[in-house]
Each structure stands twice: as structure tokens, then as C-alpha cells.
Design an enzyme around this catalytic site. Structure first.
Site, PDB file in Angstrom:
ATOM      1  N   SER A 143       0.812  -1.371   0.107  1.00 21.76           N
ATOM      2  CA  SER A 143       0.071   0.006   0.036  1.00 21.76           C
ATOM      3  C   SER A 143       0.934   1.220   0.025  1.00 21.76           C
ATOM      4  O   SER A 143       1.773   1.232   0.911  1.00 21.76           O
ATOM      5  CB  SER A 143      -0.894  -0.013   1.392  1.00 21.76           C
ATOM      6  OG  SER A 143      -1.537   1.196   1.169  1.00 21.76           O
ATOM      7  N   TYR A 157      -2.354   0.667  10.439  1.00 20.67           N
ATOM      8  CA  TYR A 157      -2.500   0.000   9.102  1.00 20.67           C
ATOM      9  C   TYR A 157      -1.360   0.182   8.389  1.00 20.67           C
ATOM     10  O   TYR A 157      -0.705  -0.649   7.549  1.00 20.67           O
ATOM     11  CB  TYR A 157      -3.617   0.416   8.386  1.00 20.67           C
ATOM     12  CG  TYR A 157      -3.901   0.116   6.869  1.00 20.67           C
ATOM     13  CD1 TYR A 157      -4.704  -1.026   6.945  1.00 20.67           C
ATOM     14  CD2 TYR A 157      -3.491   0.792   5.920  1.00 20.67           C
ATOM     15  CE1 TYR A 157      -4.707  -1.551   5.508  1.00 20.67           C
ATOM     16  CE2 TYR A 157      -3.944   0.595   4.593  1.00 20.67           C
ATOM     17  CZ  TYR A 157      -4.231  -0.921   4.491  1.00 20.67           C
ATOM     18  OH  TYR A 157      -4.436  -1.062   3.154  1.00 20.67           O
TER      19      TYR A 157
HETATM   20  N1  LIG Z   1      -9.001  -1.229  -1.218  1.00 15.73           N
HETATM   21  C1  LIG Z   1      -7.744  -0.241  -1.181  1.00 15.73           C
HETATM   22  O1  LIG Z   1      -8.036   0.942  -1.497  1.00 15.73           O
HETATM   23  C2  LIG Z   1      -6.339  -0.634  -0.988  1.00 15.73           C
HETATM   24  C3  LIG Z   1      -5.410   0.280  -1.301  1.00 15.73           C
HETATM   25  C4  LIG Z   1      -4.023  -0.123  -0.895  1.00 15.73           C
HETATM   26  C5  LIG Z   1      -4.221  -1.621  -0.573  1.00 15.73           C
HETATM   27  N2  LIG Z   1      -4.944  -2.448  -0.281  1.00 15.73           N
HETATM   28  C6  LIG Z   1      -4.707  -3.644   0.072  1.00 15.73           C
HETATM   29  O2  LIG Z   1      -5.499  -4.839  -0.844  1.00 15.73           O
HETATM   30  C7  LIG Z   1      -5.698  -5.957  -0.156  1.00 15.73           C
HETATM   31  C8  LIG Z   1      -6.958  -6.276  -0.435  1.00 15.73           C
HETATM   32  O3  LIG Z   1      -7.894  -5.176  -0.082  1.00 15.73           O
HETATM   33  P1  LIG Z   1      -9.725  -5.123  -0.420  1.00 15.73           P
HETATM   34  O4  LIG Z   1      -9.842  -3.468  -0.575  1.00 15.73           O
HETATM   35  O5  LIG Z   1      -9.856  -5.707  -1.319  1.00 15.73           O
HETATM   36  O6  LIG Z   1     -10.108  -5.528   1.202  1.00 15.73           O
HETATM   37  P2  LIG Z   1     -11.730  -6.276   1.431  1.00 15.73           P
HETATM   38  O7  LIG Z   1     -11.957  -5.678   2.685  1.00 15.73           O
HETATM   39  O8  LIG Z   1     -12.523  -6.053   0.399  1.00 15.73           O
HETATM   40  O9  LIG Z   1     -11.198  -7.685   1.564  1.00 15.73           O
HETATM   41  C9  LIG Z   1     -10.356  -8.251   2.555  1.00 15.73           C
HETATM   42  C10 LIG Z   1     -10.644  -9.804   2.604  1.00 15.73           C
HETATM   43  O10 LIG Z   1      -9.635 -10.177   3.683  1.00 15.73           O
HETATM   44  C11 LIG Z   1     -10.434 -10.990   4.641  1.00 15.73           C
HETATM   45  N3  LIG Z   1      -9.900 -11.112   5.991  1.00 15.73           N
HETATM   46  C12 LIG Z   1      -9.825 -10.301   6.956  1.00 15.73           C
HETATM   47  N4  LIG Z   1      -9.421 -10.685   8.013  1.00 15.73           N
HETATM   48  C13 LIG Z   1      -8.949 -12.162   7.895  1.00 15.73           C
HETATM   49  C14 LIG Z   1      -8.681 -13.327   8.316  1.00 15.73           C
HETATM   50  N5  LIG Z   1      -8.122 -12.958   9.768  1.00 15.73           N
HETATM   51  N6  LIG Z   1      -8.299 -14.321   7.890  1.00 15.73           N
HETATM   52  C15 LIG Z   1      -8.907 -14.497   6.383  1.00 15.73           C
HETATM   53  N7  LIG Z   1      -9.348 -13.538   5.728  1.00 15.73           N
HETATM   54  C16 LIG Z   1      -9.209 -12.401   6.334  1.00 15.73           C
HETATM   55  C17 LIG Z   1     -11.979 -10.543   4.826  1.00 15.73           C
HETATM   56  O11 LIG Z   1     -12.959 -11.601   5.201  1.00 15.73           O
HETATM   57  C18 LIG Z   1     -12.288  -9.945   3.257  1.00 15.73           C
HETATM   58  O12 LIG Z   1     -12.703 -10.911   2.414  1.00 15.73           O
HETATM   59  C19 LIG Z   1      -5.270  -5.604   1.202  1.00 15.73           C
HETATM   60  O13 LIG Z   1      -4.099  -6.389   1.666  1.00 15.73           O
HETATM   61  C20 LIG Z   1      -5.230  -3.977   1.481  1.00 15.73           C
HETATM   62  O14 LIG Z   1      -4.553  -3.831   2.415  1.00 15.73           O
HETATM   63  C21 LIG Z   1      -6.443  -2.208  -0.554  1.00 15.73           C
END
Ligand SMILES: NC(=O)c1ccc[n+]([C@@H]2O[C@H](COP(=O)([O-])OP(=O)(O)OC[C@H]3O[C@@H](n4cnc5c(N)ncnc54)[C@H](O)[C@@H]3O)[C@@H](O)[C@H]2O)c1
Length: 252
Positions: A143, A157
Site C-alpha cells: 500500500s 495499518y
Molecule cells: N482497497 C484499497 O484501497 C487498498 C489500497 C491499498 C492496498 N490495499 C490492500 O489490498 C488488499 C485487499 O484489500 P481490499 O480492499 O480488497 O479488502 P476487502 O476488505 O474488500 O477484503 C479483505 C478480505 O480479507 C478477509 N480477511 C480479513 N481478515 C481475515 C482473516 N483473519 N483471515 C482470513 N481472511 C481475512 C476479509 O474477510 C475480506 O474478504 C489488502 O491487503 C489491502 O491492504 C487495498
């Protein structure tokens, strides 16, 4: 022939957002996809939508026994793992805070998933890749918050994502001898359940849009191309790198 034809892959966080979109793209390119998430109902829905090339792995990434069992299931079924893409994470918006105001329990809960969870999946994923002897590709979702001002205010985070990117680079150094490549995708602000509170906020949303020189927020589909590239042999000379697909937010 798909770009990931016959590859055995595991994607964590696959019940939602970026990982769910990646699972669809991996299936389209011919991969077998282990869908790993703690949300078992969500996984069943994704598996039903994406079809027989997927298999659900209901797992809590914070629990070592649960992670070990998931990768053992892949080992028993296929005897190999070609790509691990870790996306499971939490962002505790409303609870995360600058260090001097941060509740230790919020830090621990964030790190349990985002840092320990990624470590555990890499540990058991890499072991399977090494034992199978075919190399592999590990992709960890990083990120910009771990690298730039965009993480201001969220010290748990943002620093947890920095730890993921650091682990990716040091793994790249040591796992190359096994033919395992390790890279991070660094997304901009992508509309998913993780960011819903921010993207729905009428004050925050325009600020976030303006922070992306490209002029909009991202969608999970904006990140599928880079994930397929890194999972495929097309990226065979890439390791230890951060791949920014972030609408330019990091250049600020
Ligand atoms: N959405 C953004 O803007 C963004 C930006 C930069 C980085 N990211 C990174 O991308 C990745 C995906 O993000 P997203 O936005 O798709 O998130 P999201 O919240 O849509 O999905 C995250 C998933 O992780 C699962 N999860 C959480 N805790 C868990 C656990 N203990 N065991 C198993 N599963 C678990 C949740 O059930 C969920 O399905 C993450 O690593 C996030 O940090 C996202």
C-alpha cells in the site's frame, strides 16, 4: 491457451474486493484457484460464481494451525503451488490513529491479520513451493500508505503494510535460489468494502479523488492485469519489486 494455464494458485482475502476480482481473472487465464478467506459464506458465493476451477479454503490467517491446514489441503490435492497472492487484511478506520493516540489493541488486531497473517501464508506457501521444486510467484498486496503521506493518521495499518513490503523484499533475496519470485502490488485507493467508509464520505471522497493525478478512485478490476502478469511466466525476471498501480497517488 490462458496465461496461467494449469497453474495452482492460492489467493487470500478472496471473498471480497481486490482478491475476488483477481480470482476471476486467474480463472479466465486457466489457473486453478484456492480461495482463502475467513468468510466461509462469502467464499462459497465466489466459488459458485467462478466455477469448478476454484476451491474454497475457509481459513483465519491469524491462526497458524488454520493456515497450515489450508496449505496442506493444497499439497494433498495438487502437490504444488505456483502462485500465492496475499490480500487478506483489515483497516480499522475510525479506530486506527497516530501513534500517541493509538489503542494497543487496535495495533495488535491490525498486525495479527496484515503482518502475521501474511507471514504465515508466505511461510506455508513458500514451503510447499520449495518442496514441489517448481519455483513460484508470491505476490503480496502492499500500500502507498506504508511509503507516503497517504498513510498519515493510520499508524497501525500503514506501518503493517510497510512490514508486508519489507517482508516481500527480503523474501525475494532468500527465495530466489528456489526459483521463487516475490513482489508487491501497490494499489491506489480502490473501491471495496475496506474503503467503503472513506469512499462514501462526502468530505473524504473528493479529497481522495484529487490525490490521484489520474483523477479517479480505483476499481478492483484495475489491479487484475498486474496480478496476472506477476503470477505468469511473463514476469520471470521480476523479483523484490513494488509494482505501483495507484492512479499516481504515490507521486504526490
Ligand atoms: N482497497 C484499497 O484501497 C487498498 C489500497 C491499498 C492496498 N490495499 C490492500 O489490498 C488488499 C485487499 O484489500 P481490499 O480492499 O480488497 O479488502 P476487502 O476488505 O474488500 O477484503 C479483505 C478480505 O480479507 C478477509 N480477511 C480479513 N481478515 C481475515 C482473516 N483473519 N483471515 C482470513 N481472511 C481475512 C476479509 O474477510 C475480506 O474478504 C489488502 O491487503 C489491502 O491492504 C487495498
Amino acid at each position: 491457451m490462458g496465461r496461467l494455464e494449469g497453474k495452482v494458485t492460492v489467493i487470500t482475502g478472496a471473498a471480497s474486493g481486490i482478491a475476488r476480482a483477481a480470482a476471476g481473472a486467474f480463472v479466465q487465464e486457466g489457473a486453478l484457484v484456492g480461495l482463502l478467506d475467513r468468510n466461509a459464506d462469502g467464499l462459497d458465493a465466489v466459488a459458485a460464481e467462478l466455477g469448478e476451477r476454484t476451491f474454497p479454503l475457509p481459513t483465519d490467517v491469524t491462526d497458524e494451525a488454520s493456515v497450515a491446514a489450508a496449505f496442506d489441503q493444497v499439497r494433498q490435492a495438487y502437490g504444488r503451488l505456483d502462485c500465492l497472492y496475499t490480500c487478506a487484511a483489515v483497516q480499522l478506520i475510525g479506530e486506527d490513529a497516530p501513534v500517541h493516540e493509538l489503542d494497543t489493541e487496535v495495533w495488535d488486531r491490525t498486525y495479527a491479520v496484515n503482518s502475521r497473517g501474511v507471514f504465515l501464508c508466505c511461510k506455508y506457501g513458500a514451503r510447499l513451493m520449495i518442496d514441489a521444486g517448481n519455483g513460484g510467484s508470491i505476490i503480496n498486496a502492499g500500500s502507498p500508505t506504508g511509503l507516503t503521506m497517504s498513510g498519515a493518521g493510520w499508524h497501525a495499518y500503514s506501518s503493517s503494510k510497510a512490514s508486508v513490503m519489507g517482508l516481500t523484499r527480503v523474501m525475494a533475496a532468500d527465495l530466489a535460489q528456489y526459483g521463487i519470485r516475490c513482489n508487491s502490488i501497490v494499489p491506489g485507493s480502490i473501491t471495496t468494502p475496506l474503503t467503503k467508509a472513506l469512499h462514501d464520505d462526502p468530505v473524504q471522497r473528493p479529497k481522495l479523488e484529487a490525490a490521484h493525478p489520474i483523477g479517479r478512485l480505483g476499481l478492483p478490476e484495475d489491479l487484475t492485469g498486474i496480478a496476472v502478469f506477476l503470477a505468469s511466466d511473463e514476469s520471470k525476471f521480476a523479483t523484490g519489486s513494488l509494482f505501483f498501480v495507484d492512479g499516481g497517488i504515490s507521486v504526490r
